[in-house]
Design a protein around this motif. Sequence first.
Motif, PDB file in Angstrom:
ATOM      1  N   VAL A 137       0.851  -1.188   0.000  1.00 13.70           N
ATOM      2  CA  VAL A 137       0.000   0.000   0.000  1.00 13.70           C
ATOM      3  C   VAL A 137       0.889   1.241   0.000  1.00 13.70           C
ATOM      4  N   LEU A 138       0.337   2.319  -0.515  1.00 15.75           N
ATOM      5  CA  LEU A 138       1.112   3.544  -0.671  1.00 15.75           C
ATOM      6  C   LEU A 138       0.375   4.710  -0.037  1.00 15.75           C
ATOM      7  N   ALA A 139       1.149   5.609   0.566  1.00 15.84           N
ATOM      8  CA  ALA A 139       0.569   6.834   1.105  1.00 15.84           C
ATOM      9  C   ALA A 139       1.588   7.945   0.910  1.00 15.84           C
ATOM     10  N   GLU A 140       1.119   9.194   0.978  1.00 16.35           N
ATOM     11  CA  GLU A 140       2.051  10.313   0.851  1.00 16.35           C
ATOM     12  C   GLU A 140       3.035  10.293   2.024  1.00 16.35           C
ATOM     13  N   SER A 141       4.233  10.861   1.804  1.00 16.58           N
ATOM     14  CA  SER A 141       5.298  10.714   2.811  1.00 16.58           C
ATOM     15  C   SER A 141       5.004  11.492   4.094  1.00 16.58           C
ATOM     16  N   ALA A 142       4.066  12.439   4.055  1.00 17.70           N
ATOM     17  CA  ALA A 142       3.499  12.984   5.293  1.00 17.70           C
ATOM     18  C   ALA A 142       2.000  12.845   5.110  1.00 17.70           C
ATOM     19  N   SER A 143       1.322  12.277   6.125  1.00 17.82           N
ATOM     20  CA  SER A 143      -0.076  11.907   5.887  1.00 17.82           C
ATOM     21  C   SER A 143      -0.871  11.858   7.186  1.00 17.82           C
ATOM     22  N   PHE A 144      -2.095  11.377   7.065  1.00 21.22           N
ATOM     23  CA  PHE A 144      -3.025  11.298   8.193  1.00 21.22           C
ATOM     24  C   PHE A 144      -2.677  10.059   9.025  1.00 21.22           C
ATOM     25  N   ARG A 159       4.518   1.754   1.936  1.00 24.29           N
ATOM     26  CA  ARG A 159       5.671   2.539   1.465  1.00 24.29           C
ATOM     27  C   ARG A 159       5.178   3.932   1.114  1.00 24.29           C
ATOM     28  N   THR A 160       6.050   4.906   1.275  1.00 27.52           N
ATOM     29  CA  THR A 160       5.574   6.279   1.128  1.00 27.52           C
ATOM     30  C   THR A 160       6.088   6.921  -0.159  1.00 27.52           C
ATOM     31  N   VAL A 161       5.261   7.809  -0.676  1.00 32.85           N
ATOM     32  CA  VAL A 161       5.534   8.494  -1.934  1.00 32.85           C
ATOM     33  C   VAL A 161       5.906   9.939  -1.600  1.00 32.85           C
ATOM     34  N   ASP A 162       6.955  10.430  -2.261  1.00 33.75           N
ATOM     35  CA  ASP A 162       7.399  11.811  -1.984  1.00 33.75           C
ATOM     36  C   ASP A 162       6.302  12.814  -2.331  1.00 33.75           C
ATOM     37  N   ARG A 376       4.632  13.566  14.032  1.00 34.86           N
ATOM     38  CA  ARG A 376       3.369  12.808  14.120  1.00 34.86           C
ATOM     39  C   ARG A 376       2.829  12.460  12.731  1.00 34.86           C
ATOM     40  N   PHE A 377       3.341  13.136  11.698  1.00 32.56           N
ATOM     41  CA  PHE A 377       2.794  12.945  10.351  1.00 32.56           C
ATOM     42  C   PHE A 377       3.754  12.255   9.406  1.00 32.56           C
ATOM     43  N   THR A 378       5.023  12.294   9.754  1.00 29.82           N
ATOM     44  CA  THR A 378       6.015  11.783   8.798  1.00 29.82           C
ATOM     45  C   THR A 378       7.227  11.266   9.555  1.00 29.82           C
ATOM     46  N   ASP A 379       7.902  10.268   8.978  1.00 29.58           N
ATOM     47  CA  ASP A 379       9.148   9.844   9.625  1.00 29.58           C
ATOM     48  C   ASP A 379      10.340  10.258   8.774  1.00 29.58           C
ATOM     49  N   SER A 380      10.144  11.273   7.922  1.00 29.24           N
ATOM     50  CA  SER A 380      11.271  11.723   7.110  1.00 29.24           C
ATOM     51  C   SER A 380      12.357  12.306   8.021  1.00 29.24           C
ATOM     52  N   ALA A 381      13.565  12.322   7.499  1.00 26.16           N
ATOM     53  CA  ALA A 381      14.719  12.674   8.334  1.00 26.16           C
ATOM     54  C   ALA A 381      14.576  14.062   8.965  1.00 26.16           C
ATOM     55  N   ASP A 382      13.935  14.992   8.248  1.00 28.08           N
ATOM     56  CA  ASP A 382      13.850  16.347   8.813  1.00 28.08           C
ATOM     57  C   ASP A 382      12.493  16.621   9.452  1.00 28.08           C
ATOM     58  N   SER A 383      11.764  15.563   9.837  1.00 27.40           N
ATOM     59  CA  SER A 383      10.424  15.762  10.408  1.00 27.40           C
ATOM     60  C   SER A 383      10.471  16.652  11.647  1.00 27.40           C
ATOM     61  N   GLY A 384      11.584  16.564  12.369  1.00 27.06           N
ATOM     62  CA  GLY A 384      11.729  17.347  13.590  1.00 27.06           C
ATOM     63  C   GLY A 384      11.754  18.850  13.343  1.00 27.06           C
ATOM     64  N   ARG A 385      11.909  19.268  12.120  1.00 30.01           N
ATOM     65  CA  ARG A 385      11.957  20.700  11.817  1.00 30.01           C
ATOM     66  C   ARG A 385      10.583  21.277  11.484  1.00 30.01           C
ATOM     67  N   TYR A 386       9.555  20.409  11.488  1.00 27.35           N
ATOM     68  CA  TYR A 386       8.229  20.872  11.093  1.00 27.35           C
ATOM     69  C   TYR A 386       7.283  20.964  12.283  1.00 27.35           C
TER      70      TYR A 386
END
Length: 416
Positions: A137-144, A159-162, A376-386
């Motif tokens: 399944v696919l979802a956006e890289s920051a999502s609900f 897996r997440t889509v950019d 809370r929305f994304t596990d991307s490397a820079d999530s902490g900056r948002y």
Amino acid sequence: MDARSLYSTLALDGPPLFFPDPPAQITFNFDQGIAAQESFPIEELKELAGRVLDRDGARALEYISFGHDDATGDIIYLPSYVELVLGNTGLREELARWLGRRQGVAGLGPDNFIVTSGSVQAIALATMAFVNPGEGVLAESASFPYATRFLQMRGADLRTVDIDDQGLVIESLERRLEEFRRDGIRPKLLYLIPTFQLPTGAVLPEDRRRRLLEIAEEWDLVVLEDSIYADLRYDGEPVPSLLSLDTSGRVIQSHAFSKVMAPALRLGWMAGRPDMIEALAAVRQDLGVSQWLCRLMAAYLAEDRMDAHLESANAIYRRKRDIAVAGVLEHCGEWVDFTVPQGGFYLWLRMRDGVDWEKAQHEAVMGGVFCRPGERFTDSADSGRYLRLAFSHAPEHELRRGIEVLGAAITNAAKG
Ligand SMILES: Cc1ncc(COP(=O)(O)O)c(C=O)c1O
């Protein structure tokens, strides 16, 4: 007794549902994206709730609709058991009319809808209805987070889509699909929020929508379009929904009255081709939602009140968005980047380099301001900056004052 030793693995293994409360009393709550109390049409709902009971009497309080012989007062038993799984027929008819007109989808009828307890239930049912454990399944890289949680609990390979400032990146979607193929995994479902994406607020342009649907066709995917914020537009022109562009019936669209009217109605739905909707009905594990509230909202739609309500609600949110944007530019502008959203409930703020974000966050909370952290929305490397700032619920004076406090906290953390 250790209760957890009795839990099923499903109950034990799910990603966390609740997060710790902030460590201080919150005065300025920009955390949850909730409809504004001042937009709730309380008088209309009161009047309609009473009128529906006067009109339908006990029938409004049944599990399902029974017919009624006005001359004798007898109940006429109609074949309406389908309402146990699909929900009140009158509401489904009115949703078909309203949504069909608003989104330009021809030929919709009650069989194109299942009524659910908010749209989260619709999303959860779709997960169970279409995805087998181990499928992709696919979802956006920051999502609900609830949607991704349901997909993970289903045992799917998520897996997440950019995404960029226009939403889902098509090349990234194609790459992920190829990766699934390489790994021998059948990709099955794409979940996305194409209009006023959560948390970024991005709107997917029409050409990307059309390409996405071609790809879905090629790969035989179910496309779950989360449409919960799509009617909350404050400027710009509407972009056609995926449901309206879909020619093969593979798009199912979740939506609800939660954000456009009031969350406590707990009325949501999924729209789609009848045989796709039947799959959700097949996995449903309750006996439907309140007939009374369905009848109330059916009357609301039948009397064509919804569009006027949206117009006045959107005027409230437009003002709040503008106050929030002006406040952030004035008090935090030097330290954050963001795109002004044309709709939805949120500003998605990115701290520039040089801000000690943990310190800023701590100081903001101690000053009574709470926004939702990006991780809370994304596990991307820079999530902490948002961080996500919800402007929809707070009164205007709190928005002004709270953003000033947030600005001071960020400035201190940048200079310190
Ligand atoms: C993107 C998104 N989808 C769905 C929902 C679910 O809303 P509800 O179940 O209240 O309709 C929310 C609520 O926050 C949301 O943000």
